[in-house]
Design an enzyme around this catalytic site. Structure first.
Site, PDB file in Angstrom:
ATOM      1  N   ASP A  70       8.106  19.415  18.452  1.00  0.00           N
ATOM      2  CA  ASP A  70       8.080  19.895  20.147  1.00  0.00           C
ATOM      3  C   ASP A  70       7.916  21.327  20.102  1.00  0.00           C
ATOM      4  OD1 ASP A  70       8.350  17.314  20.400  1.00  0.00           O
ATOM      5  OD2 ASP A  70      10.170  17.384  21.762  1.00  0.00           O
ATOM      6  N   HIS A 222      11.278  20.586  15.525  1.00  0.00           N
ATOM      7  CA  HIS A 222      10.466  21.579  16.343  1.00  0.00           C
ATOM      8  C   HIS A 222       9.840  22.376  15.660  1.00  0.00           C
ATOM      9  CE1 HIS A 222      14.047  20.173  19.068  1.00  0.00           C
ATOM     10  NE2 HIS A 222      13.115  20.474  19.849  1.00  0.00           N
TER      11      HIS A 222
END
Length: 699
Positions: A70, A222
């Site tokens: 993400d 991430h």
């Protein structure tokens, strides 16, 4: 207006994209009621399909890991993560933030080229669970458009920011998921959180990723949103661990057997490309404006330092001359003999009945011997009759058909019997010693013209106070600078002294521009004459008493000044006095009185932008710093002019009304000049507020 509107749009876009929302902790659960969330969602698999009204959830098969990232792409960490994935020959799903994708399109294309999958993570990382419907649509569609414009493909996977596992889905997030499902999106949550967003250390991230059984997982990591050095290090060992335990690492679509990306239509791709370029252009505009603001601030500060420095130098020189003139021995000052010859005072008058008596009586009361020529330029209000009826000695009235102020001045010039000439407007009164003080620099044979100190007589009220401040600070400080720099561009029509032979040599007063005083002064400078400023030669004039009248007056002044600057542009490449006017005077006028006012609306719009999207305290602090500089400069100017500081209380208000009026005047004048429209003369309304001075400065 179109330019300012476009600028406003660019600032709103950048403010929304970069300051209204920001990447935060993706796995922080959204608080809120969850009673409306179906159990199929709260207790189901991490991939949720709510399309067509039915709710189905899916979990990857056993020993299958759907690896997701993400908050990217990030120019530092995304390439390193892609290198690790390539090393282990695995693919993953990248949920990209639209604004980051637009800033780093090459990374998005690399993700696609290396076989990875892309999903939507909103345009600015906004919380869809708390966003209004219009913003939710903007966030989701904006990110989709960015992806389509960059890759030529549309994504069907969506991960709401600030979401984690199924159990953390709140009512607002579920509503957003349903709305997105109606638009064709599958929502992807996570079942195994690496916790890398907490930066717990490489070892802790590895332990979080260690499978506890054979069940399939959607893993959350991430590649953007902060320092991802620990993520990169933990990913390498985690992938090796998954392989050792027989887990297959792949994309979400591959894990659940769904094709999640389709080719975008030509229209969709064009729309996405336009969005991306529009946002990039707005970013360029904001960056350019930021640098321009820095430059404008530097120029403004430098101007403040320069005018104060030169004003102090001018004041010291005037005091030295005054001291030497009183008989004290000064070896560093060349003291010229006192000028005592008679002076011709020319008063051009057109419908000046309201103030002509006060003007003429004040000149007659001069301590210096004068002859007064009142040139009635076709008045229809009995101006000439009023002067005749006064029966004052030494006053001559010339009546002529209306031909404009330059023709009236030239008529007076032809009738003058003395070589020293003072020109004064019909709405202006002198103090008794004004003429004598004004002409003293003529002792220097190099001086061809002298500017006096124009004071606002009707300074009552806020508008009067603002003009009073402008005359003292803006005009008079500048004239001191121009005097020292030998580049005076304007001797004001309200009070100016000239050598008659110098005026005749340049052809008299020209009607080529609406600023005949500026045009005449520049002609004298280009002819080699020095033009100086006498701050103790005071004249009191009526200023406009309404915004409408002020607008007309300043519009004419500004337009006429632009005409004069263009007419005398050749001075820039000349030498001597003309070159000083061209390179110093015209350069100063161009930067300070044309370009900076043209840029002023941008400053105001950017200030509003800063108050909304940036740090409002910093913007307010900068405004107070600017105001403090203005106040100190104004206080010094008032001290030089022996004025009371009381009107300066209106200075903060001046920044919100008067300043805007002045720069709008400049904008209109520039537009008019560029368009080639001929502006006619605007005569200011007279109010009859002038009184004959008693000999003391009206402080």
């Amino acid at each position: 207006m179109a330019v300012l509107f476009a600028l406003g749009i660019a600032l709103v876009v950048q403010g929304y994209m970069h300051h209204l929302a920001a990447v935060g902790y993706d796995s922080a659960p959204v608080n809120g009621p969850s009673g409306s969330v179906p159990k199929a969602v709260s207790q189901g698999g991490p991939v949720i399909d709510a399309r067509n009204g039915a709710v189905r959830t899916v979990t990857p098969p056993d020993r299958t890991v759907a690896l997701t990232f993400d908050d990217g792409p990030d120019p530092v960490w995304t390439p390193q993560i892609l290198d690790v994935l390539r090393k282990h020959q695995v693919h993953a799903t990248f949920f990209v933030v639209g604004s980051a994708a637009i800033e780093h399109p090459d990374l998005v294309r690399r993700i696609m080229a290396e076989g990875h999958e892309i999903g939507v993570h909103t345009l600015t990382h906004a919380d869809l669970g708390t966003a209004d419907e219009w913003r939710r649509q903007l966030e989701v569609q904006g990110a989709q458009d960015a992806i389509m414009g960059i890759t030529g493909h549309a994504a069907s996977l969506l991960r709401p920011p600030y979401s984690s596992g199924n159990g953390a889905v709140a009512g607002g997030t579920w509503s957003a998921m349903q709305a997105s499902a109606d638009e064709g999106y599958l929502t992807v949550l996570s079942s195994l959180d690496s916790g890398d967003w907490r930066l717990p250390g490489v070892g802790e991230i590895e332990r979080n990723l260690a499978p506890s059984g054979p069940q399939g997982q959607v893993v959350l990591m991430h590649d953007g949103g902060g320092d991802r050095e620990q993520t990169v290090a933990a990913l390498d060992s985690a992938l090796a661990n998954f392989a050792d335990k027989g887990f297959r690492v792949t994309t979400v679509g591959d894990a659940i057997g769904v094709d999640t990306m389709r080719p975008a239509t030509a229209t969709e791709q064009a729309s996405g490309t336009a969005l991306a370029w529009g946002i990039r252009l707005s970013g360029f505009v904001v960056t350019a404006i930021s640098w321009a603001l820095v430059a404008a601030g530097a120029v403004t500060f430098i101007r403040a330092v320069l005018v104060v420095f030169f004003a102090a130098r001018h004041s010291r020189a005037a005091r030295r001359i005054s001291t030497a003139g009183r008989g004290r021995r000064r070896v560093d000052v060349l003291v010229w003999p006192e000028v005592t010859g008679r002076v011709t005072v020319i008063v051009p008058a057109y419908n000046e009945s309201a103030g002509i008596e006060a003007a003429v009586r004040s000149i007659v009361a001069s301590t210096h011997p004068v002859e007064i020529i009142v040139v009635d330029d076709g008045s229809t209000d009995g101006t000439a009759d009023i002067v005749d009826a006064l029966g004052l000695p030494g006053v001559t009235v010339i009546r002529k058909e209306n031909g404009g102020k330059p023709s009236a001045l030239n008529a007076g010039l032809q009738a003058a019997t003395h070589n020293l000439v003072v020109m004064v407007d019909g709405d202006t009164v002198f103090e008794p010693d004004t003429v004598h003080a004004l002409i003293q620099p003529f002792a220097d044979p190099r001086v061809g013209a002298i500017s006096g100190n124009t004071k606002v007589a009707n300074r009552g009220g806020i508008l009067g106070a603002w003009q009073h401040i402008e005359y003292v600070v803006g005009f008079n400080l500048d004239r001191r600078l121009f005097d020292v720099a030998e580049c005076m561009p304007t001797v004001p029509g309200a009070i100016g002294a000239f050598r008659r032979d110098a005026l005749l040599r340049v052809g008299g007063v020209s009607d080529d521009t609406l600023a005949e005083d500026t045009d005449l002064t520049m002609s004298l400078c280009r002819d080699g004459w020095r033009v100086v400023y006498k701050d103790d030669a005071r004249a009191w004039t009526e200023a406009p008493a309404s915004l409408s009248a002020l607008w007309k007056q300043r519009y004419r002044w500004c337009y006429g000044t632009l005409q004069a600057m263009w007419k005398h542009r050749g001075a820039v490449v000349q030498g001597g006095a003309a070159g000083k006017l061209g390179r110093r005077g015209l350069g100063y006028l161009l930067v300070l009185q044309v370009l900076l006012p043209l840029f002023a609306p941008v400053v105001d719009i950017f200030a509003v932008y800063g108050l909304i999207f940036l740090d409002p305290l910093r913007i307010v602090a900068l405004w107070f710093v600017f105001l403090a500089v203005q106040f100190l400069m104004a206080a010094y100017a008032f001290r030089l002019d022996n004025e009371r500081l009381r009107p300066l209380w209106t200075l903060p208000l001046q920044q919100f009304v008067y300043r805007q009026l002045m720069y709008l005047v400049v904008i209109q004048a520039v537009v008019t000049a560029v368009a080639g429209v001929h502006l006619r003369w605007h005569r200011m309304e007279r109010y009859g507020s002038l009184r004959v001075p008693t000999g003391q400065s009206q402080e």
